[in-house]
Design an enzyme around this catalytic site. Structure first.
Site, PDB file in Angstrom:
ATOM      1  N   GLU A  50       0.815  -1.674   0.268  1.00  0.00           N
ATOM      2  CA  GLU A  50       0.143  -0.136  -0.357  1.00  0.00           C
ATOM      3  C   GLU A  50       0.691   1.194   0.247  1.00  0.00           C
ATOM      4  O   GLU A  50       0.390   2.596  -0.477  1.00  0.00           O
ATOM      5  CB  GLU A  50      -0.973   0.399   1.036  1.00  0.00           C
ATOM      6  CG  GLU A  50      -2.182  -1.089   1.377  1.00  0.00           C
ATOM      7  CD  GLU A  50      -1.377  -2.232   1.209  1.00  0.00           C
ATOM      8  OE1 GLU A  50      -1.163  -2.711   1.770  1.00  0.00           O
ATOM      9  OE2 GLU A  50      -3.053  -2.895   1.361  1.00  0.00           O
ATOM     10  N   HIS A  85     -10.854  -4.607  10.642  1.00  0.00           N
ATOM     11  CA  HIS A  85     -11.471  -4.675   8.905  1.00  0.00           C
ATOM     12  C   HIS A  85     -12.682  -3.717   9.057  1.00  0.00           C
ATOM     13  O   HIS A  85     -13.526  -3.301   8.125  1.00  0.00           O
ATOM     14  CB  HIS A  85     -11.850  -5.573   8.380  1.00  0.00           C
ATOM     15  CG  HIS A  85     -10.662  -6.653   8.227  1.00  0.00           C
ATOM     16  ND1 HIS A  85      -9.569  -7.150   9.081  1.00  0.00           N
ATOM     17  CD2 HIS A  85      -9.899  -6.683   6.841  1.00  0.00           C
ATOM     18  CE1 HIS A  85      -8.414  -7.720   7.586  1.00  0.00           C
ATOM     19  NE2 HIS A  85      -8.635  -7.274   7.062  1.00  0.00           N
TER      20      HIS A  85
END
Lengths: 326, 351
Positions: free
Chosen positions: A60, A129
């Site tokens: 990322e 998450h």
């Protein structure tokens, strides 16, 4: 108008913009051959080829930085984070590079790009998450933060974000991807920085964004049964905020509840309620109430998860109390 | 090395089969000396509290700045960390604007918004001046991506230090660069110390040019105190990247004479070690010796040149200092390109 899903609406916006401007490309994990982890980029590899729809390694920070450099060099990257949880790894490039580049270089370089992906609470995936980060990015000068609550807004706001010449943090909602509604065909642009009144009412203003807009609309139906006519305002762009629309609504209803999925402390609701206090104090007949996620990491067990999130009932209750009804 | 005064077409010298004209050698020498004197002046101005904040000087590393610039095209992209004065001056940015930036003046390269660590010059394709260690590496990758996307054959010269090379972002970048054969030269300026931590205390593999092995990124080691070797090897590396063979790592062995920043007395190094580099391997003295031996210049000429450069730098500092501070109105400039007038935070105002 055709009825399509939220994810198809996002797909249409990206495809239209890529057809219109060959500087635009999409990069991220599983966006190409897998057709997107959430199928937002379905078919785009076939349409645009591997030069413009690019699968990355799980890296990322690296591909966020690649996007920053490509934007500085004149391209218009769309960088997809599978979810915003993973973007924390890339925060240096978003906060220290993209957001400041124009200022730090006195306008020599800018970063016209979109960072997008799923945000908010997903279903049964526990604490790492399921979280809301819009308040993190909304705090930073140089960024715009956009969060659509329905398919039509998803299309219009994403197209506007891709055309925008600044760095846009575009936070989608994982639970909303399958929502179906009418979406204008062809080119459709919703200007950034414009709120939308999703339901007209006269007794109380419910300010809610992203998935919580749907909750506020459901709460409004419940409130109607109690004789409370709620107006629902969706800011759509979190930063910069169309507070005029919110303040005008409060001037009419004299009461407000601000709803967000994220944590209460220093959340978006804190900012919006502060603005109502600063600019609409004389319009208020009651303190502004906030409905937020509980101040805990998201648990896994279904009942605990449910309890951690704001509910329609929470909104109804807050509105009822704010309206001083038994 | 051979003196080639007798060569037909021009006077100059040849090193490892590569010919350098006297004119070019004088230019390279002059630029190294200019950077050296500029940095000394910056150090002095810092001592006088005219420069604020962090200030990282590159004395000793001039051959890296100048040799790389000599090897690259003006259209190639270049970006580095916060030790950036030498690189941007070598790229050809007006030194008065660099000094003005150090002094926080209106005519600074970024109008007084960045200071020592954030020198940028889009006209010269110099993209910083980045203050977070290693941050510029994925950004450099992005410039290389844009070059490949547009197929315009520009190379991204992405510079980091021996400290920066330990950041994870660097390896993410090595991997993607090799995977997609992006035209990037990763330059590691190995000045042996990441702030106060010596290379061997921070790196398990101290041969930094080998750091790309797992990613199939080839690497070479270069004597960064020899401007001609830097020019030659960097030229080969840039050609490698430009020709579509993908990324390459160039480890420049160099040394900074000063501390990490102005607030660092550098007590972690022995005097003997510093002297060994400073008097034994100095890049400016080395080129002077080569040029004198080749009969291209005399000691007296170099002395005069040094005097002239010092004078120039005094004038640069004076001109920079004479500039006004930025107008307060620029505080609000350049935050957004597309301002949204009716949304909060409202452009150009508090609350």
């Amino acid at each position: 108008m055709a009825k399509i899903t939220y994810r198809e609406a996002l797909n249409q916006a990206m495809c239209n913009e890529m057809e219109r401007d060959d500087r635009v490309f999409l990069m991220g994990e599983e966006v190409a051959e897998y057709n997107g982890a959430y199928k937002v980029s379905q078919g785009m590899l076939d349409k645009f080829g591997p030069k413009r729809v690019i699968d990355t390694p799980i890296t990322e920070l690296g591909f966020a930085g690649l996007g920053v450099g490509a934007a500085m060099a004149g391209l218009r990257p769309i960088i997809e984070f599978m979810t915003w949880n993973f973007a924390i790894l890339a925060a240096d490039q978003i906060v220290n590079a993209a957001a400041k580049m124009k200022y730090m270089t006195a306008g020599q370089y800018n970063c016209p790009m979109v960072f997008r992906g799923a945000g908010g609470a997903a279903a049964r995936v526990s604490s790492q998450h399921s979280q809301a980060f819009e308040n993190w990015y909304a705090n930073i000068p140089g960024l715009k933060v956009v969060m659509p609550s329905n398919p039509a807004d998803a299309k219009g706001l994403l197209a506007a974000s891709i055309r925008d010449n600044d760095t846009v943090i575009f936070i989608e909602n994982e639970i909303n991807y399958g929502d179906i509604a009418e979406v204008p065909e062809g080119e459709y642009i919703i200007p950034l920085g414009k709120a939308d009144i999703k339901r007209v009412g006269k007794d109380i203003t419910l300010v809610a964004h992203s998935r919580m807009t749907g909750y506020a609309l459901a709460a409004a139906e419940e409130l109607a049964k109690m004789g409370i006519d709620a107006e629902v305002v969706d800011p759509r762009t979190i930063r910069p905020l169309d507070e005029a629309t919110i303040l005008a609504s409060v001037a009419k209803t004299n009461r407000a509840v601000v709803i967000e999925e994220g944590w209460r402390f220093a959340g978006i609701g804190a900012e919006i309620s502060a603005r109502i206090m600063e600019k609409g104090f004389d319009d208020l007949d009651a303190p502004v109430a906030r409905v937020t996620g509980k101040d805990v990491p998201m648990p896994y067990a279904a009942n605990l998860e449910n309890h951690a999130l704001p509910s329609v009932a929470d909104i109804v209750e807050a509105a009822r109390v704010t309206c001083n009804r038994a | 090395m051979t003196g080639t005064k007798t060569q037909e077409q021009a006077v100059g010298l040849t090193q490892e089969g590569r010919f350098y004209s006297a004119e070019r050698l004088h230019a390279m020498h002059g630029m190294m000396l200019y950077i050296r004197r500029f940095e000394e002046k910056a150090g002095q101005m810092y001592g006088l509290k005219k420069i604020g904040g962090f200030c990282h000087l590159c004395n000793g590393q001039e051959a890296v700045c100048v040799g790389m610039e000599e090897a690259s095209e003006p259209t190639d992209y270049m970006m580095t960390s916060y030790r950036d004065h030498g690189h941007i001056i070598a790229r050809g940015t007006n030194p008065t604007a660099v000094m003005a930036e150090l002094l926080g003046r209106a005519g600074g390269v970024v109008g007084g918004k960045g200071g020592s660590m954030h020198m940028f010059d889009v006209e010269k394709n110099f993209a910083g001046g980045n203050g977070i260690v290693g941050e510029q590496v994925p950004i450099g990758l992005g410039f290389a991506f844009a070059s490949q996307y547009r197929d315009d054959k520009r190379v991204s010269i992405t510079i980091m230090g021996d400290g920066g090379v330990n950041q994870g972002a660097v390896y993410e970048s090595f991997n993607m660069a090799a995977l997609w054969k992006l035209p990037v030269v990763f330059v590691i300026e190995n000045n042996q110390y990441a702030m106060g931590t010596s290379l061997s205390r921070a790196s398990a593999e101290t041969h930094l040019y080998k750091r790309g092995i797992s990613f199939k990124v080839p690497g070479i080691q270069v004597d960064g105190m020899d401007v001609l070797e830097v020019e030659r090897k960097m030229g080969e590396a840039i050609e490698h990247a430009r020709s579509g063979q993908g990324p390459i790592i160039v480890e420049m062995m160099t040394y900074r004479y000063r501390g990490h920043s102005m607030s660092d007395p550098a007590t972690y190094r022995t005097r003997d070690e510093v002297d060994e580099w400073r008097t034994g391997r100095d890049p400016i003295a080395r080129l002077q010796k080569q040029m004198i031996e080749a009969g291209l210049a005399t000691e007296a000429e170099f002395k005069q040149k040094d005097k002239d450069i010092k004078k120039e730098i005094v004038a640069v500092a004076k001109a920079a200092e004479a500039q006004p501070e930025p107008d307060l109105s620029v505080l609000w400039d350049d935050i957004l390109t597309d301002e949204i007038p009716n949304a909060y935070p409202y452009p150009r105002q508090v609350g």
